[in-house]
Design an enzyme around this catalytic site. Sequence first.
Site, PDB file in Angstrom:
ATOM      1  CG  ASP A  82      15.781 -10.630 -40.562  1.00 36.22           C
ATOM      2  OD1 ASP A  82      16.932 -10.427 -40.118  1.00 36.22           O
ATOM      3  OD2 ASP A  82      15.390 -11.742 -40.961  1.00 36.22           O
ATOM      4  CB  ALA A 212      19.995 -19.687 -35.378  1.00 37.47           C
ATOM      5  CG  ASP A 255      11.731 -17.265 -41.539  1.00 38.14           C
ATOM      6  OD1 ASP A 255      10.592 -17.696 -41.296  1.00 38.14           O
ATOM      7  OD2 ASP A 255      11.969 -16.572 -42.545  1.00 38.14           O
ATOM      8  CB  THR A 256      14.245 -22.417 -41.933  1.00 33.76           C
ATOM      9  OG1 THR A 256      14.791 -21.472 -42.862  1.00 33.76           O
ATOM     10  CG2 THR A 256      14.112 -23.767 -42.599  1.00 33.76           C
TER      11      THR A 256
END
Length: 307
Positions: A82, A212, A255-256
């Site tokens: 990433d 996203a 991820d978040t």
Amino acid sequence: MLVSGSEILLKAHKENYGVGAFNFVNFEMLNAIFCAANEANSPIIVQASEGAIKYMGIDMAVGMVKILSKRYPHIPVALNLDHGTSFESCQKAVEAGFTSVMIDASHHPFEENLQLTQKVVEMAHAKGVSVEAELGRLMGIEDNISVSEKDAVLINPDEAEEFVSKTKVDYLAPAIGTSHGAFKFKGEPKLDFERLQEVKRRTNIPLVLHGASSIPEYVREAFLATGGDLKGSKGVPFDFLKEAIKGGINKINIDTDLRIAFIAEVRRVANEDPTQFDLRKFFAPAMESITKVMVERMNILGSANKI
Ligand code: TD3
Ligand code: ZN
């Protein structure tokens, strides 16, 4: 089974659904991603940033993915680097066994981004590894942004067409108004779906939505309930994800949401029993919690039952 990114994303592109690309930094996150894929019968992309690779060691990152993909041989999985920042970083990932690399030169001038991406594509394709690149800059769209400011930040469809045809990149991340982290929009959430459709029409390859995470209400609540602070946080609503997939997005980076849901559980256990110090008592519920978040997301993205 460990496969190339294109193998997963070309199918999603043809059949018009989205596949989650989930970041991991340790065994627990990775294990939870595989558990979710197994439960939802979904293909997955797992990804590590350069920082995550530094934290785990590249051999450990690849080794864990290989072991889990053997444990779940029916799940198609791609391992993506990433936000790779250099040719060398992408090359190291390819040599270590990644099946997809992102070269992120989006902050460089267009011509430099194009040339660096071309070079990475040549190196990676020779090994059967797929390549992702990014155009535009990842930033939220604010309410009072002017048209010319928008054009300076978001992807330019003319450039996208030229970029894809010259680089032969496998999938492209268009900046359409998302940003990384928990604070994506100052006012109401807004994405440039028209621009997205134009880019899809002109490139006709799988597209990627960075930034996203949705921060659903129950995830935010769990974090706040244990004493966490997320003032002003705002994610991409589920309806926007569906709209983006209709507009041609096939890889959805998350991820978040996993970080927030994971830490909420760790903090809950710590609060409920201050005498607890068995790591498994913290991490087992945290894994379960993020598995649930991912299964729900796979259903929304449309990747569930696509194996
Ligand atoms: O590339 N990534 C993951 C790394 C960003 C740090 O959070 C994403 O696009 C995910 O974005 P999000 O919305 O989960 O922060
Ligand atoms: Zn990203």
